[in-house]
Motif scaffolding. Structure first.
Motif, PDB file in Angstrom:
ATOM      1  N   GLY A 247       0.797  -1.218   0.000  1.00 29.60           N
ATOM      2  CA  GLY A 247       0.000   0.000   0.000  1.00 29.60           C
ATOM      3  C   GLY A 247       0.829   1.267   0.000  1.00 29.60           C
ATOM      4  N   LEU A 248       2.100   1.186  -0.391  1.00 30.10           N
ATOM      5  CA  LEU A 248       2.968   2.363  -0.412  1.00 30.10           C
ATOM      6  C   LEU A 248       2.683   3.248  -1.617  1.00 30.10           C
ATOM      7  N   ALA A 249       2.137   2.661  -2.657  1.00 27.71           N
ATOM      8  CA  ALA A 249       1.725   3.416  -3.848  1.00 27.71           C
ATOM      9  C   ALA A 249       0.759   2.541  -4.635  1.00 27.71           C
ATOM     10  N   GLY A 283       1.784  10.493   6.319  1.00 30.41           N
ATOM     11  CA  GLY A 283       1.469   9.083   6.422  1.00 30.41           C
ATOM     12  C   GLY A 283       1.742   8.258   5.190  1.00 30.41           C
ATOM     13  N   ARG A 284       2.282   8.869   4.129  1.00 34.51           N
ATOM     14  CA  ARG A 284       2.635   8.104   2.937  1.00 34.51           C
ATOM     15  C   ARG A 284       3.965   8.606   2.377  1.00 34.51           C
ATOM     16  N   VAL A 285       4.693   7.681   1.785  1.00 36.76           N
ATOM     17  CA  VAL A 285       5.973   8.013   1.163  1.00 36.76           C
ATOM     18  C   VAL A 285       5.707   8.363  -0.292  1.00 36.76           C
ATOM     19  N   ASP A 286       5.944   9.600  -0.656  1.00 37.57           N
ATOM     20  CA  ASP A 286       5.598  10.061  -2.000  1.00 37.57           C
ATOM     21  C   ASP A 286       6.796  10.764  -2.643  1.00 37.57           C
ATOM     22  N   ILE A 287       7.628   9.994  -3.342  1.00 31.20           N
ATOM     23  CA  ILE A 287       8.778  10.584  -4.022  1.00 31.20           C
ATOM     24  C   ILE A 287       8.423  11.085  -5.419  1.00 31.20           C
ATOM     25  N   TRP A 288       7.147  10.974  -5.793  1.00 33.35           N
ATOM     26  CA  TRP A 288       6.706  11.496  -7.082  1.00 33.35           C
ATOM     27  C   TRP A 288       6.291  12.957  -6.979  1.00 33.35           C
ATOM     28  N   ASN A 289       5.704  13.349  -5.847  1.00 37.07           N
ATOM     29  CA  ASN A 289       5.097  14.671  -5.760  1.00 37.07           C
ATOM     30  C   ASN A 289       5.512  15.498  -4.546  1.00 37.07           C
ATOM     31  N   SER A 290       6.050  14.889  -3.531  1.00 34.64           N
ATOM     32  CA  SER A 290       6.391  15.607  -2.305  1.00 34.64           C
ATOM     33  C   SER A 290       7.853  16.032  -2.299  1.00 34.64           C
ATOM     34  N   VAL A 291       8.098  17.332  -2.214  1.00 30.69           N
ATOM     35  CA  VAL A 291       9.467  17.844  -2.114  1.00 30.69           C
ATOM     36  C   VAL A 291      10.139  17.367  -0.828  1.00 30.69           C
TER      37      VAL A 291
END
Length: 478
Positions: A247-249, A283-291
């Protein structure tokens, strides 16, 4: 992170950048500098970005020119088109791919805890993408295209074109100002300078501006099925399935480069699982959109590979003729005070920091005597864990300095070296190996082991040591 041999951690791992014009024209533009976009808007870069270099194994020590790599990509794509030219053969390949998914890949995925729901969703509508490079048709043997033998290895200086470097440094300063609190918080937690993180971010994905709408499961599935390095891509494909299973992405968010690298830091899926972090606390790991997640994940990666807090990456220096260029390499370190005792000095008469004098440093001369020279710290080799290229690590260190201190170019000039074919350099390397020298690998790329072996051979044969290949040297060693 981008040869196809691979280009970091080609895990994050990578090759030299393939799209200089795109980089220089796009990176200086200001894109979104904070917050997150919805999952449907996933900025990550295509062939104009950097390919992952697949870690230590994915790329030989050294570097390659953008022109040679671009030509190789075009050649391989054209070759693949010739091999698969009819609808009938494509249909047969699709059938083989589906059989491989169900009879080979699924049992392993199931054993690793991947549900059938996740597996089916990941490969829904997926077919082999025959436009990807480095593919080998089922039942065929991998061969090295003649085009690769004839690829030109240019001057290392081409990697540092001012327009390219300035695009990263100007863009880095803009993002540093816009994300000052985030950068400061990451520096405090991880001990990695913000300039380093920003330089990697800019080099890898144009600060998130690069668009790469490849489906990671299409790319990784194709390569695990029919690439020259199937085992590597199979491992990464399993990691991608795990990302979705945990459920990480969601499947729809798994957009990648054409080598399967994910997000703004260009992590391979296994690197995502090991190093990606949720720094913005949503609460989520987002290397696509989060600086914040992107920069902190890069920092976490570097710390994992041994970044030493409080030390920089290195210093540009002058090396007197009495000091052999064959002293280069990470296995020939000395205390920086010892290098200074040999007559090596920082440029512009600046002293080495007192805290560095007792610490270990290493001589780096990426163009031998025909370019700038450096004393680098262990952190330089941590940067090489992101992309196993001296030039990449030097670009990041140099870019970081300029982001922090303003644009100032190297003091030393890059000489008019290069122009040899990779096959010429490989011939030279084999000749040196035959005489007992350790060149690392006869791959046509002059890494530090090749450079210093050249210097040793030259000195033993009464020649001035240049520590870099040239046409005269190739002729002399034939």
């Amino acid at each position: 992170m981008i040869a196809f041999c691979g280009a970091p951690l080609c895990p994050a791992g990578h090759l030299p950048h393939l799209g200089g014009d795109w980089l220089s024209s796009r990176l200086s533009q200001t894109s979104s500098v904070g917050g997150k976009a919805p999952w449907s808007k996933l900025p990550i870069s295509p062939q104009v970005g950097e390919m992952p270099s697949f870690g230590k194994e994915g790329r030989t020590e050294g570097g390659a020119t953008e022109r040679g790599l671009r030509g190789l990509v075009i050649f391989l794509v054209a070759l693949t088109g010739l091999l698969i030219s009819t609808p009938a053969s494509a249909t047969k390949l699709d059938t083989q791919f589906r059989a491989w998914l169900n009879n080979d890949l699924w049992p392993e995925a199931n054993a690793n805890g991947i549900s059938r729901k996740t597996f089916d969703a990941a490969f829904d509508g997926i077919k082999p993408n025959l436009k990807l490079p480095d593919l080998v048709m089922p039942g065929k043997k991998a061969t090295t295209p003649q085009k690769q033998h004839q690829a030109e290895f240019g001057s290392p200086g081409a990697y540092f074109a001012e327009k390219t470097v300035r695009a990263v440094t100007a863009g880095g300063r803009t993002r540093k100002a816009a994300n000052a609190r985030t950068v400061a918080a990451i520096e405090k937690r991880y001990g990695v300078p913000g300039g380093v993180l920003l330089a990697i971010w800019g080099r890898e994905s144009g600060f998130g501006a690069a668009k790469m709408p490849y489906d990671a499961f299409e790319v990784l599935g194709t390569k695990a099925f029919m690439a020259t390095r199937k085992d590597f891509f199979r491992t990464e494909l399993m990691a991608a399935l795990e990302i979705v299973e945990r459920g990480l992405a969601p499947v729809g968010a798994m957009k990648s480069s054409w080598a399967g690298a994910l997000g703004q830091p260009q992590f391979m899926p296994s690197s995502f699982l090991k190093h990606a972090v949720d720094f913005d606390g949503d609460g989520r790991v987002d290397i696509w959109n989060s600086v914040p997640d992107t920069l902190a994940s890069i920092a976490n990666y570097l710390v994992h590979y041994g970044w030493v807090k409080g030390r920089g990456w290195g210093f540009e220096v002058t090396v007197p003729e009495a000091v052999s260029c064959s002293l280069e390499g990470p296995d020939q370190g000395k205390r920086i005070s010892q290098w200074a005792d040999l007559g090596i000095k920082r440029i512009a008469a600046r002293p080495f920091p007192a805290r560095e004098l007792k610490a270990e440093g290493f001589l780096l001369m990426p163009a031998g005597r025909s370019g700038p020279a450096f004393i680098v710290t262990p952190n330089f080799y941590v940067l090489k864990q992101y992309n196993t290229s001296d030039l990449y690590a030097l670009f990041i260190g140099h870019g970081a300095d300029r982001i922090a201190n303003g644009d100032s170019n190297f003091s030393g000039r890059w000489g008019a070296v290069g122009g040899l074919h990779r096959s010429d350099i490989a011939t030279l390397q084999r000749a040196l190996e035959a005489e007992g020298y350790d060149v690392g690998s006869a791959d046509g790329l002059p890494g530090f082991k090749t450079r210093r072996s050249i210097g040793k051979w030259q000195a033993r044969n009464g020649r001035a040591a240049t520590c870099f290949p040239d046409a005269d040297l190739v002729t002399a060693l034939k």
